[in-house]
Enzyme design. Structure first.
Site, short mmCIF file in Angstrom:
data_model
loop_
_atom_site.label_atom_id
_atom_site.label_comp_id
_atom_site.label_asym_id
_atom_site.label_seq_id
_atom_site.Cartn_x
_atom_site.Cartn_y
_atom_site.Cartn_z
N PRO A 11 0.74 -1.13 0.08
CG PRO A 11 -0.12 -1.17 2.16
CD PRO A 11 0.56 -2.01 1.10
CG ASN A 12 -0.27 4.32 1.19
OD1 ASN A 12 -1.31 5.03 0.74
ND2 ASN A 12 -0.13 3.82 2.45
NE ARG A 19 0.80 13.91 -1.97
CZ ARG A 19 0.36 14.16 -3.29
NH1 ARG A 19 1.69 14.11 -4.30
NH2 ARG A 19 -0.80 14.23 -3.64
CE1 TYR A 24 9.09 4.99 2.85
CE2 TYR A 24 7.50 6.86 2.49
CZ TYR A 24 7.89 5.68 3.32
OH TYR A 24 7.51 5.34 4.61
CG ASN A 76 8.40 -2.02 0.43
OD1 ASN A 76 7.80 -2.40 1.60
ND2 ASN A 76 8.88 -0.88 0.11
CB ALA A 79 1.60 0.11 6.42
CG HIS A 82 5.53 -2.60 9.99
ND1 HIS A 82 6.61 -3.22 10.07
CD2 HIS A 82 5.26 -1.51 9.04
CE1 HIS A 82 7.44 -2.25 9.55
NE2 HIS A 82 6.46 -1.17 8.79
CG ASP A 89 -1.04 -17.34 8.06
OD1 ASP A 89 -0.07 -17.40 8.69
OD2 ASP A 89 -2.35 -17.13 8.53
CD GLU A 100 10.79 -7.73 5.50
OE1 GLU A 100 10.70 -8.91 5.98
OE2 GLU A 100 10.24 -6.88 6.34
CG HIS A 102 11.13 -2.65 4.69
ND1 HIS A 102 9.84 -2.53 4.28
CD2 HIS A 102 11.38 -3.69 5.05
CE1 HIS A 102 9.31 -3.42 4.97
NE2 HIS A 102 10.27 -4.13 5.55
CG LEU A 103 11.67 2.18 -1.15
CD1 LEU A 103 10.34 2.85 -1.46
CD2 LEU A 103 12.67 2.39 -2.14
CB SER A 104 12.85 4.33 4.89
OG SER A 104 11.58 3.25 5.45
NE ARG A 109 10.20 5.90 8.49
CZ ARG A 109 9.29 5.73 7.51
NH1 ARG A 109 9.48 4.77 6.70
NH2 ARG A 109 8.05 6.30 7.54
NE ARG A 113 7.22 4.14 9.93
CZ ARG A 113 6.20 4.04 9.24
NH1 ARG A 113 5.66 3.10 8.42
NH2 ARG A 113 5.33 5.08 9.49
O1 CA2 Z 1 10.72 1.79 3.82
C1 CA2 Z 1 9.71 1.18 3.12
O2 CA2 Z 1 9.85 0.78 1.93
C2 CA2 Z 1 8.28 0.95 3.98
O3 CA2 Z 1 7.98 -0.32 3.57
C3 CA2 Z 1 7.46 1.83 3.23
C4 CA2 Z 1 6.08 1.86 4.04
C5 CA2 Z 1 6.04 2.01 5.63
O4 CA2 Z 1 4.84 1.68 5.97
C6 CA2 Z 1 7.10 0.92 6.21
O5 CA2 Z 1 7.01 0.73 7.54
C7 CA2 Z 1 8.45 0.96 5.43
C8 CA2 Z 1 5.13 3.15 3.50
C9 CA2 Z 1 4.77 3.07 1.87
C10 CA2 Z 1 4.46 4.43 1.79
O6 CA2 Z 1 4.96 4.95 0.44
C11 CA2 Z 1 5.02 6.27 0.41
C12 CA2 Z 1 5.49 6.80 -0.88
C13 CA2 Z 1 5.58 8.09 -1.13
C14 CA2 Z 1 4.87 8.79 -0.52
C15 CA2 Z 1 3.83 8.40 0.55
C16 CA2 Z 1 4.05 7.09 0.66
#
Ligand code: CA2
Length: 148
Positions: A11-12, A19, A24, A76, A79, A82, A89, A100, A102-104, A109, A113
């Site tokens: 998601p997102n 954004r 990210y 990836n 959210a 978590h 499953d 797995e 994660h960008l960040s 954080r 997370r």
């Molecule tokens: O660091 C990552 O890749 C995460 O999986 C990104 C998730 C976050 O919930 C994880 O804890 C770490 C959030 C993805 C949201 O992506 C966005 C990208 C651009 C602008 C807003 C949200």
């Protein structure tokens, strides 16, 4: 037969590059997918990418990997990493190896997370390297499936 890699974005992640670039980066999701496709072609593998904001759709795509010849998954889960026992499953149920990503750096954080429902099932976890983390995971996938 070319190895088939599935890249799953949760998601997102469709908002990538538009954004929160401080977290990210500036690469958009289509740019990232194109980069990963090019990389896997250059390594002799094929790559399919899928993004959804819906947990059930991600579970469905994970299950479909059983039938479409996927050899390795790069995920990836955003959210859902978590929160999602359902995705855990599904990944446990199909028994296809995955990394797995994660960008960040989730460990820099918020505490919520720091826990992942996926990590203990994964071959490995990459966090904090931005898009390069996905590239490392794709390189690992190709090598894992077909060692040189
Ligand atoms: O660091 C990552 O890749 C995460 O999986 C990104 C998730 C976050 O919930 C994880 O804890 C770490 C959030 C993805 C949201 O992506 C966005 C990208 C651009 C602008 C807003 C949200």
């Amino acid at each position: 037969m070319a190895q088939r890699i599935l890249v799953l974005h949760g998601p997102n992640l469709n908002l990538l590059g538009t954004r929160e670039p401080h977290l990210y980066g500036y690469t958009t999701l289509p740019e990232l997918n194109a980069r990963l496709s090019g990389l896997s072609s250059s390594l002799g593998a094929s790559l399919d990418a899928f993004q959804s904001n819906h947990e059930g759709e991600l579970v469905d795509r994970i299950q479909a990997a059983l039938l479409d010849g996927t050899d390795f998954i790069v995920i990836n889960a955003g959210a859902y990493t978590h929160t999602s026992v359902a995705m855990r499953d599904a990944l446990a149920g199909i028994n296809i190896p995955f990394v797995e990503v994660h960008l960040s750096n989730v460990y820099k954080r918020e505490a919520f997370r720091h826990h992942s429902y996926l990590s203990d099932l994964a071959q490995g976890v990459v966090a904090g390297l931005g898009p390069q983390g996905y590239e490392a995971a794709v390189r690992f996938a190709v090598q894992y499936v077909q060692p040189a």
